[in-house]
Design an enzyme around this catalytic site. Structure first.
Site, PDB file in Angstrom:
ATOM      1  N   HIS A 157      46.657  19.552  42.145  1.00 28.35           N
ATOM      2  CA  HIS A 157      45.585  18.560  42.055  1.00 28.35           C
ATOM      3  C   HIS A 157      46.095  17.184  42.494  1.00 28.35           C
ATOM      4  CE1 HIS A 157      42.344  16.175  40.199  1.00 28.35           C
ATOM      5  NE2 HIS A 157      41.637  17.286  40.230  1.00 28.35           N
ATOM      6  N   TYR A 191      32.978  12.227  37.013  1.00 24.53           N
ATOM      7  CA  TYR A 191      33.617  11.092  36.344  1.00 24.53           C
ATOM      8  C   TYR A 191      32.781  10.688  35.146  1.00 24.53           C
ATOM      9  CZ  TYR A 191      36.307  10.553  40.716  1.00 24.53           C
ATOM     10  OH  TYR A 191      37.106  10.746  41.802  1.00 24.53           O
ATOM     11  N   PHE A 207      34.869  14.015  43.422  1.00 25.45           N
ATOM     12  CA  PHE A 207      35.893  13.028  43.773  1.00 25.45           C
ATOM     13  C   PHE A 207      35.336  11.699  44.282  1.00 25.45           C
ATOM     14  CE2 PHE A 207      38.110  17.120  44.140  1.00 25.45           C
ATOM     15  CZ  PHE A 207      39.175  16.894  43.277  1.00 25.45           C
ATOM     16  N   ASP A 222      34.646  18.340  36.891  1.00 19.91           N
ATOM     17  CA  ASP A 222      33.399  17.805  36.336  1.00 19.91           C
ATOM     18  C   ASP A 222      33.276  16.338  36.742  1.00 19.91           C
ATOM     19  OD1 ASP A 222      35.308  16.715  34.554  1.00 19.91           O
ATOM     20  OD2 ASP A 222      33.949  16.834  32.839  1.00 19.91           O
TER      21      ASP A 222
END
Length: 226
Positions: free
Chosen positions: A192, A71, A82, A69
């Site tokens: 991740h 920031y 990202f 989701d």
């Protein structure tokens, strides 16, 4: 409900138009309006929610990088997984992505600029599976229904395109593997890039060189990552 309330570009809406008449999308829009009426700050701003779709036309996709989701801090989210806008400090996960990029391609990159629009314009579809978030509350919109929409987006890319590289970082992204036909696309999976997990297999996974090697093997122009 209007057929395209979020103003998706026409190259995408031809595949997704019917989604906007579904009950889940009507409920989703209602929840976003409720946030607005309660003066709840939601990121990204409305005009940037579908930024990834605007910067990466459907037929130009070469790579999909799935995020979770947006920031949730001021000024950070701009509709690309990202990525952060110019002049915003790159968050820790993005810094680790840059470190792996350095190591993988044996290059030195400018780690102060976290804006990945250049990737998006080359065909790297930077898709979060949830497209909005409340300020300072990560995953606050995970039950809004975005996942139904973005699962459909992945299914459509899988069905209508071929030789796409799907980069799946972390358990949440891995959960979308079943939507992708590995006989017609390349799936690259690792942990991740978050500082909590990056040392358990993200570093050294070499996603950028693997992506370009695959694209070149299919006679597709590689991504200029730096």
């Amino acid at each position: 409900m209007e057929s395209n309330p979020f103003q998706l570009p026409s190259n995408w809406i031809q595949y997704l138009e019917e989604e906007f008449s579904q009950s889940y999308m009507k409920d989703l829009k209602k929840k976003l309006i409720e946030c607005q009426n309660k003066n709840i700050t939601v990121y990204p701003e409305k005009s940037k929610i579908f930024n990834a779709f605007h910067l990466t036309p459907f037929k130009k996709i070469k790579v999909v990088i799935l995020g979770q989701d947006p920031y949730h801090g001021p000024g950070q989210a701009h509709g690309l997984s990202f990525s952060v806008p110019h002049n915003i400090k790159p968050p820790p996960s993005l810094m680790n992505i840059f470190k792996e990029l350095d190591s993988d391609l044996k290059v030195e990159i400018n780690k102060t600029n976290g804006n990945l629009e250049n990737w998006a314009k080359q065909g790297v579809f930077l898709l979060n599976t949830t497209l909005t978030v409340e300020e300072s509350k990560p995953m606050s919109h995970k039950d809004f229904g975005w996942n139904i929409f973005t699962d459909r987006v992945i299914e459509i890319i899988n069905h209508y395109r071929e030789n796409i590289v799907f980069i799946l970082w972390g358990a949440h992204a891995h959960s979308k593997t079943h939507l992708i036909d590995s006989s017609k696309h390349l799936i690259l999976k690792s942990v991740h890039p978050s500082p909590l997990s990056s040392h358990r297999g993200f570093f050294g996974s070499r996603p950028f060189s693997q992506t370009n090697n695959y694209l070149e093997s299919k006679e597709i122009d590689k991504i200029v990552w730096v």
